[in-house]
Design an enzyme around this catalytic site. Structure first.
Site, PDB file in Angstrom:
ATOM      1  N   LYS A   1       0.838  -1.395  -0.051  1.00  0.00           N
ATOM      2  CA  LYS A   1       0.050  -0.047   0.091  1.00  0.00           C
ATOM      3  C   LYS A   1       0.821   1.312  -0.108  1.00  0.00           C
ATOM      4  O   LYS A   1       0.721   2.216  -1.012  1.00  0.00           O
ATOM      5  CB  LYS A   1      -0.882  -0.120   1.289  1.00  0.00           C
ATOM      6  CG  LYS A   1      -1.951   1.287   1.361  1.00  0.00           C
ATOM      7  CD  LYS A   1      -1.328   2.239   2.440  1.00  0.00           C
ATOM      8  CE  LYS A   1      -1.913   3.351   2.223  1.00  0.00           C
ATOM      9  NZ  LYS A   1      -1.536   4.286   3.438  1.00  0.00           N
TER      10      LYS A   1
ATOM     11  N   ASP B   1      -6.221   0.431   0.388  1.00  0.00           N
ATOM     12  CA  ASP B   1      -5.949   0.456   1.913  1.00  0.00           C
ATOM     13  C   ASP B   1      -7.417  -0.129   2.321  1.00  0.00           C
ATOM     14  O   ASP B   1      -8.121  -0.446   1.575  1.00  0.00           O
ATOM     15  CB  ASP B   1      -6.077   2.075   2.310  1.00  0.00           C
ATOM     16  CG  ASP B   1      -7.068   2.840   1.795  1.00  0.00           C
ATOM     17  OD1 ASP B   1      -8.083   2.323   0.761  1.00  0.00           O
ATOM     18  OD2 ASP B   1      -7.632   3.968   2.357  1.00  0.00           O
TER      19      ASP B   1
END
Length: 213
Positions: free
Chosen positions: A113, A131
């Site tokens: 991420k 996310d």
DNA sequence: ATCCCGAGGG
DNA sequence: CCCTCTGGAT
């Protein structure tokens, strides 16, 4: 379909973590785990003033750094990762933030991420940060059934063009915060309501569109 | 009580 | 796969 609608709704979606270069965004994104970006932006001015570059951060006193980042949560882990990240940049990347995901994820505190945030926000390279918002909205919208963020990332990447990966992620995060929040999604205010299989609003049978993207 | 732009370790 | 790390906001 969904991506185009979001592009109309949020044409200028940007990363809201304050930064002036790749090193600062890397540090800010490490701090953003399980923390709002508004909270991160409250601590980064002091952080960047005290440790403006990898050299100073690599030599930081752990307890002093912990106090600066305390309010972002996980402060012991994050302080340790920030120092380790800066040391790794100096030892392996000549003090520069690498651009390849395979390199980024070797840095302490940096996962897919965070690596993808760096790629799409400061390097203008393909990257789809998944996310909690991107995962939740992708499932609600029926774009994936996967729970694992890595699997979600790969499924989204399979039908979105690389140039759309970053913008899709930023817009989905904005939509997740403003409208489709985790606890009580405001379906009545959602521009995707008519194509969302999870909409709570009454709708005639078969009205939901099933095509992806 | 639950969630927020997660990552690392077992 | 699971668990842990942590504070702030709602």
């Amino acid at each position: 379909m969904v991506a185009e609608r979001l592009a109309v709704e949020y044409p200028e979606a940007v990363c809201e973590l304050d930064h002036t270069n790749a090193f600062e965004l890397l540090a800010a994104t490490i701090l953003s785990a399980q923390c709002t970006d508004a909270r991160v932006n409250m601590v980064t001015p002091a952080l960047f003033a005290r440790y403006p570059d990898p050299q100073t951060l690599a030599g930081a006193d752990p307890s002093e750094l912990e106090e600066i980042v305390r309010s972002t949560g996980f402060f012991q882990t994050k302080a340790k990762n920030l120092i380790g990240m800066a040391q790794a940049l100096l030892e392996r990347y000549d003090g520069e933030v690498p651009t390849e995901l395979d390199d980024l994820v070797t840095l302490p505190g940096v996962g897919r991420k965070t690596g993808n945030v760096l790629r799409t926000v400061v390097f203008d390279l393909p990257g789809l940060p998944v996310d909690t918002h991107v995962g939740r909205l992708s499932r609600r919208l029926g774009l994936t059934q996967q729970d694992d963020p890595v699997k979600v990332e790969h499924e989204l990447e399979s039908f979105l063009p690389p140039a759309a990966w970053g913008p899709f992620s930023l817009r989905t995060i904005l939509h997740g915060r403003r409208v489709c929040d985790a606890k009580k999604p405001r379906c009545a205010d959602c521009v995707l309501e008519d194509v969302c299989p999870s909409s709570s609003l009454p709708r005639r049978r078969g009205a939901a569109n099933t095509t992806k993207a």
